[in-house]
Design a protein around this motif. Structure first.
Motif, PDB file in Angstrom:
ATOM      1  N   LEU A  22       0.826  -1.209   0.000  1.00  0.00           N
ATOM      2  CA  LEU A  22       0.000   0.000   0.000  1.00  0.00           C
ATOM      3  C   LEU A  22       0.856   1.253   0.000  1.00  0.00           C
ATOM      4  N   HIS A  67      -2.918   0.551  -4.278  1.00  0.00           N
ATOM      5  CA  HIS A  67      -2.431  -0.790  -3.993  1.00  0.00           C
ATOM      6  C   HIS A  67      -1.380  -1.119  -5.043  1.00  0.00           C
ATOM      7  N   GLU A  97      -9.047   6.207  -5.280  1.00  0.00           N
ATOM      8  CA  GLU A  97      -7.769   5.508  -5.274  1.00  0.00           C
ATOM      9  C   GLU A  97      -7.105   5.681  -6.629  1.00  0.00           C
TER      10      GLU A  97
END
Length: 106
Positions: A22, A67, A97
């Motif tokens: 992460l 990620h 994200e």
């Protein structure tokens, strides 16, 4: 709402935990501003602190998580401080994200 989530954005890797896979990206101030009436901070983590390289983060900086699977070259690793281009997509719990992360230093 953040305008144009599919558009290409420029940023810098602020942190990356290789064991967890992460990390976070900070959008560069050179990325064109959002159209009138949009909010850069909605659903984004904003921090007036320092990033992991002790670089001040602007109070209006868009900071988004990612990620390691979002790194486009498939390497699943990236260096802190590396300049990148990326796109946004809706993430979990109403956040954004980063996806399609590509290094521009290679």
């Amino acid at each position: 709402m953040i305008a144009g989530p599919a558009r290409l954005r420029h940023g810098t890797v602020a942190s990356f935990d290789e064991a967890a896979g992460l990390g976070t990206l900070i959008e560069d101030p050179t990325t064109p501003t959002h159209p009138e009436g949009t909010d850069r901070t909605q659903s984004a983590l904003i921090s007036p602190a320092l990033d992991s390289s002790n670089v001040p983060i602007r109070s209006d900086a868009l900071v988004v998580g990612f990620h390691c699977a979002a790194i486009a070259d498939g390497s699943r690793t990236i260096c802190v401080g590396e300049r990148v281009v990326f796109r946004l997509r809706a993430g979990n719990h109403g956040s954004w994200e980063a996806i399609d992360i590509v290094s521009v230093q290679r």
